[in-house]
Design a protein around this motif. Structure first.
Motif, mmCIF file in Angstrom:
data_model
loop_
_atom_site.group_PDB
_atom_site.id
_atom_site.type_symbol
_atom_site.label_atom_id
_atom_site.label_comp_id
_atom_site.label_asym_id
_atom_site.label_seq_id
_atom_site.Cartn_x
_atom_site.Cartn_y
_atom_site.Cartn_z
ATOM 1 N N ASN A 191 29.678 41.180 34.462
ATOM 2 C CA ASN A 191 29.429 41.053 35.689
ATOM 3 C C ASN A 191 29.049 39.690 36.338
ATOM 4 O OD1 ASN A 191 26.901 41.128 34.474
ATOM 5 N ND2 ASN A 191 25.822 41.954 36.187
ATOM 6 N N THR A 192 29.488 38.643 35.741
ATOM 7 C CA THR A 192 29.369 37.492 36.087
ATOM 8 C C THR A 192 29.714 36.906 37.455
ATOM 9 O OG1 THR A 192 30.024 34.984 35.349
ATOM 10 C CG2 THR A 192 31.692 36.447 35.325
ATOM 11 N N PRO A 193 28.824 36.078 38.165
ATOM 12 C CA PRO A 193 29.366 35.890 39.582
ATOM 13 C C PRO A 193 30.579 34.613 39.591
ATOM 14 C CG PRO A 193 27.205 34.611 38.891
ATOM 15 C CD PRO A 193 27.814 35.505 37.733
ATOM 16 N N ARG A 194 31.208 34.241 38.534
ATOM 17 C CA ARG A 194 32.198 33.294 38.449
ATOM 18 C C ARG A 194 33.049 33.569 39.491
ATOM 19 N NH1 ARG A 194 33.433 32.380 32.337
ATOM 20 N NH2 ARG A 194 35.130 30.958 33.149
ATOM 21 N N GLY A 195 33.679 32.725 40.439
ATOM 22 C CA GLY A 195 34.734 32.958 41.343
ATOM 23 C C GLY A 195 34.249 33.387 42.500
ATOM 24 N N ARG A 196 32.769 33.616 42.698
ATOM 25 C CA ARG A 196 32.123 34.010 43.928
ATOM 26 C C ARG A 196 32.643 33.231 45.216
ATOM 27 N NH1 ARG A 196 26.322 32.857 42.678
ATOM 28 N NH2 ARG A 196 27.152 30.723 43.588
ATOM 29 N N ASP A 197 32.415 32.090 45.126
ATOM 30 C CA ASP A 197 32.712 31.112 45.964
ATOM 31 C C ASP A 197 34.074 30.561 46.372
ATOM 32 O OD1 ASP A 197 29.966 31.137 46.340
ATOM 33 O OD2 ASP A 197 29.511 29.280 45.039
ATOM 34 N N ALA A 198 34.939 31.088 45.575
ATOM 35 C CA ALA A 198 36.446 30.869 45.669
ATOM 36 C C ALA A 198 37.181 32.065 46.332
ATOM 37 C CB ALA A 198 36.975 30.332 44.560
ATOM 38 N N GLY A 199 36.583 33.305 46.029
ATOM 39 C CA GLY A 199 37.271 34.445 46.857
ATOM 40 C C GLY A 199 37.403 35.406 45.753
ATOM 41 N N GLY A 200 37.196 35.247 44.298
ATOM 42 C CA GLY A 200 37.193 36.433 43.494
ATOM 43 C C GLY A 200 37.515 35.647 42.179
ATOM 44 N N TYR A 201 37.649 36.661 41.095
ATOM 45 C CA TYR A 201 38.061 36.612 39.703
ATOM 46 C C TYR A 201 39.410 35.644 39.816
ATOM 47 C CZ TYR A 201 33.964 39.000 37.909
ATOM 48 O OH TYR A 201 32.687 39.288 37.683
ATOM 49 N N ASN A 202 40.326 36.432 40.638
ATOM 50 C CA ASN A 202 41.886 35.905 40.403
ATOM 51 C C ASN A 202 41.898 34.656 41.333
ATOM 52 O OD1 ASN A 202 41.385 37.072 42.918
ATOM 53 N ND2 ASN A 202 43.442 38.353 42.982
ATOM 54 N N LYS A 203 41.081 34.078 41.825
ATOM 55 C CA LYS A 203 41.197 33.035 42.819
ATOM 56 C C LYS A 203 40.682 31.502 41.809
ATOM 57 C CE LYS A 203 42.364 35.245 46.305
ATOM 58 N NZ LYS A 203 43.858 35.356 46.674
ATOM 59 N N ILE A 204 40.509 31.768 40.587
ATOM 60 C CA ILE A 204 39.784 30.528 40.013
ATOM 61 C C ILE A 204 40.632 30.636 38.619
ATOM 62 C CG2 ILE A 204 37.925 30.644 40.844
ATOM 63 C CD1 ILE A 204 36.620 31.906 38.457
ATOM 64 N N LEU A 205 40.674 29.323 38.158
ATOM 65 C CA LEU A 205 41.219 28.824 36.802
ATOM 66 C C LEU A 205 40.127 29.065 35.859
ATOM 67 C CD1 LEU A 205 43.651 26.056 37.399
ATOM 68 C CD2 LEU A 205 44.189 28.440 36.902
ATOM 69 N N TRP A 206 39.993 29.739 34.525
ATOM 70 C CA TRP A 206 38.712 30.038 33.829
ATOM 71 C C TRP A 206 38.541 28.945 32.718
ATOM 72 C CZ3 TRP A 206 35.806 34.928 33.986
ATOM 73 C CH2 TRP A 206 35.994 35.676 35.116
ATOM 74 N N ILE A 207 37.456 28.063 32.953
ATOM 75 C CA ILE A 207 37.331 27.035 31.743
ATOM 76 C C ILE A 207 37.133 27.568 30.585
ATOM 77 C CG2 ILE A 207 34.881 26.984 32.253
ATOM 78 C CD1 ILE A 207 37.126 24.068 31.347
ATOM 79 N N ASP A 208 36.738 28.648 29.987
ATOM 80 C CA ASP A 208 36.721 29.179 28.731
ATOM 81 C C ASP A 208 37.968 29.580 28.354
ATOM 82 O OD1 ASP A 208 36.389 31.158 30.827
ATOM 83 O OD2 ASP A 208 35.194 32.629 29.692
ATOM 84 N N ALA A 209 39.015 30.302 29.106
ATOM 85 C CA ALA A 209 40.257 30.742 28.669
ATOM 86 C C ALA A 209 40.959 29.350 28.272
ATOM 87 C CB ALA A 209 40.891 31.376 29.851
ATOM 88 N N ILE A 210 41.205 28.436 28.836
ATOM 89 C CA ILE A 210 42.023 27.266 28.377
ATOM 90 C C ILE A 210 41.317 26.550 27.295
ATOM 91 C CG2 ILE A 210 41.080 25.591 30.060
ATOM 92 C CD1 ILE A 210 44.081 24.553 30.518
ATOM 93 N N SER A 211 40.137 26.579 27.303
ATOM 94 C CA SER A 211 39.158 26.043 25.968
ATOM 95 C C SER A 211 39.440 26.446 24.845
ATOM 96 C CB SER A 211 37.645 25.739 26.555
ATOM 97 O OG SER A 211 37.517 25.006 27.643
ATOM 98 N N GLN A 212 39.549 28.021 24.872
ATOM 99 C CA GLN A 212 39.538 28.700 23.808
ATOM 100 C C GLN A 212 41.089 28.637 23.218
ATOM 101 O OE1 GLN A 212 38.386 32.590 25.299
ATOM 102 N NE2 GLN A 212 36.060 32.037 25.283
ATOM 103 N N GLN A 213 42.135 28.507 24.160
ATOM 104 C CA GLN A 213 43.377 28.152 23.702
ATOM 105 C C GLN A 213 43.382 26.801 23.165
ATOM 106 O OE1 GLN A 213 45.587 30.699 23.281
ATOM 107 N NE2 GLN A 213 47.128 29.988 24.529
ATOM 108 N N ALA A 214 42.837 25.763 23.297
ATOM 109 C CA ALA A 214 42.558 24.544 22.932
ATOM 110 C C ALA A 214 41.963 24.622 21.716
ATOM 111 C CB ALA A 214 41.674 23.507 23.676
ATOM 112 N N LEU A 215 41.059 25.559 21.288
ATOM 113 C CA LEU A 215 40.148 25.551 20.086
ATOM 114 C C LEU A 215 41.541 26.225 19.045
ATOM 115 C CD1 LEU A 215 37.654 25.631 18.308
ATOM 116 C CD2 LEU A 215 37.243 27.952 19.254
ATOM 117 N N SER A 216 42.017 27.148 19.487
ATOM 118 C CA SER A 216 43.096 27.972 18.508
ATOM 119 C C SER A 216 44.000 26.807 18.114
ATOM 120 C CB SER A 216 43.845 28.925 19.340
ATOM 121 O OG SER A 216 42.764 29.964 19.772
ATOM 122 N N ALA A 217 44.656 25.999 18.986
ATOM 123 C CA ALA A 217 45.426 25.024 18.740
ATOM 124 C C ALA A 217 44.910 24.209 17.383
ATOM 125 C CB ALA A 217 46.182 24.264 19.800
ATOM 126 N N ARG A 218 43.689 23.649 17.908
ATOM 127 C CA ARG A 218 42.979 22.746 16.888
ATOM 128 C C ARG A 218 42.752 23.415 15.549
ATOM 129 N NH1 ARG A 218 37.033 20.651 17.276
ATOM 130 N NH2 ARG A 218 37.134 18.610 16.259
#
Length: 397
Positions: free
Chosen positions: A98-125
């Motif tokens: 129930n995180t409020p991330r995306g609240r000010d941009a119009g919802g979850y599907n309106k933002i790029l999630w910092i954790d998702a791309i960072s976890q991909q970077a961690l995986s590649a590393r």
């Protein structure tokens, strides 16, 4: 791990139902840590070179489209790749329900999630490091290049110099969404931040009005309008051990060992106090950001008997940060110990890593007694001691 790989990538029929295939992609990180601890090269060869589970999951995650289905899961995929800039996600799929991330941009599907791309970077590393350890220089170089590309993208698009913080980004405007959560510490775990960027992020962990204080690492900044001070209301301020553990390890990545150990000890003391003070006497799913009690979800108390991730406190953080055995490596045949002499007599007995079993106990004064079946190196506060099979005593100066 195989109970996840085989249904997802080998399409094996099993009784197991995988709740969300698009949960955080942490396979490569886990396998790298497991390999370092056990030295099991055969497993890494199997999953990395023969079955290529880690590569398959990385490639799928990088190109996922919302609405996909996997036979092994009752849920549609929520993750959606947005070109090379990142991903949309949801609270549930990301793990932050129930995180409020995306609240000010119009919802979850309106933002790029910092954790998702960072976890991909961690995986590649991690895959680059695993390939390097197997002697596969070409493959290691390929994954290192993928990592560097992701690292550059994160710092170009997700870093906000004004606040000194990694934020989610609004898709339409490509501007930061200034809702500060613990998800923004994934870039540090992935080694994406520069030392100067890391120092700015650490300031938020020291600030009691943000993520610091007596109850550190609430999942939402205390300055946010949706922050719930009394119980944390799940992911609106609740303290969760998976994000706390991630943050502690991220701090260690940049040498902030004192801050990491302090956070770990405060969280474990909270868990212990809640264990004794709240019935049933148990480990809870998540904790309040202001008291020694569980958090809540939709007004009800969070789940008891939650030794999936909440055991990261009394087991992992206790061993690694309170006792100080912060690195145990079968690959290097080495244990690194940040010994805290003021804590009195303490240590570990019957510790297994690789083929070695050892006891390491500090007497509370100036002697460490060690028993081992194999030789290895014990590094105490930066000084290396050669441990031989049998029993020995080390006198500390």
């Amino acid at each position: 791990m195989d109970n996840l790989y085989k249904p997802i990538w080998d399409k094996e029929k099993t009784p197991l139902r995988i709740h969300l295939v698009d949960n955080p992609p942490l396979f490569a990180w886990v396998e790298k840590e497991y390999y370092d601890f056990t030295g099991n090269k055969n497993r890494i060869h199997e999953i990395l070179n023969r079955k290529q589970y880690l590569q398959k999951h990385f490639d799928w995650f990088a190109n996922a489209k919302a609405g996909e289905r996997f036979e092994c899961s009752p849920q549609n995929i929520h993750l959606n790749a947005i070109g090379e800039d990142g991903f949309t996600w949801t609270g549930g799929a990301s793990g932050m329900d129930n995180t409020p991330r995306g609240r000010d941009a119009g919802g979850y599907n309106k933002i790029l999630w910092i954790d998702a791309i960072s976890q991909q970077a961690l995986s590649a590393r991690c895959m680059a490091q695993l390939e390097q350890s197997l002697g596969n220089a070409g493959a290691a170089g390929k994954w290192e290049a993928v990592y560097r590309k992701l690292k550059d993208k994160i710092n170009e698009l997700y870093w906000d110099e004004q606040d000194g913080f990694y934020y989610d980004v609004a898709i339409e405007s490509r501007q930061p969404c200034r809702i500060r959560t613990m998800a923004s510490y994934w870039p540090l775990l992935a080694g994406v931040a520069s030392p100067a960027q890391a120092e700015k992020m650490v300031k938020y962990l020291r600030d009691p009005q943000e993520f610091g204080g007596n109850y550190p690492t609430p999942t939402l900044s205390r300055r946010d309008r949706d922050y719930h001070d009394q119980t944390g209301d799940y992911w609106r301020g609740g303290i969760w051990l998976p994000t706390t553990y991630m943050t502690v390890k991220a701090l260690e990545e940049y040498g902030y060992h004192e801050e990491a150990d302090m956070i770990a000890e405060k969280i474990i003391r909270q868990q212990l106090a809640a264990y004794h003070g709240i019935k049933p006497h148990t480990i809870w799913e998540c904790y309040s950001p202001s008291a020694n009690e569980p958090s809540t979800e939709h007004g009800r108390r969070a789940r008891p008997e939650f030794c999936g991730w909440s055991a990261l406190g009394p087991i992992s953080l206790f061993i690694e940060n309170v006792l100080g055995f912060h690195k145990v490596s079968a690959l290097r045949n080495e244990i690194q110990w940040r010994l805290k002499r003021e804590k009195g007599r303490h240590g570990l007995k019957n510790l297994h890593f690789g083929t070695t079993t050892t006891d390491i106990v500090f007497d509370g004064k100036n002697t460490v007694d060690v028993t081992s079946n194999n030789p290895y190196s014990l590094v105490i506060n930066g000084k290396k001691y050669a441990i031989k099979p049998g029993t020995a005593s080390i006198t500390l100066k």
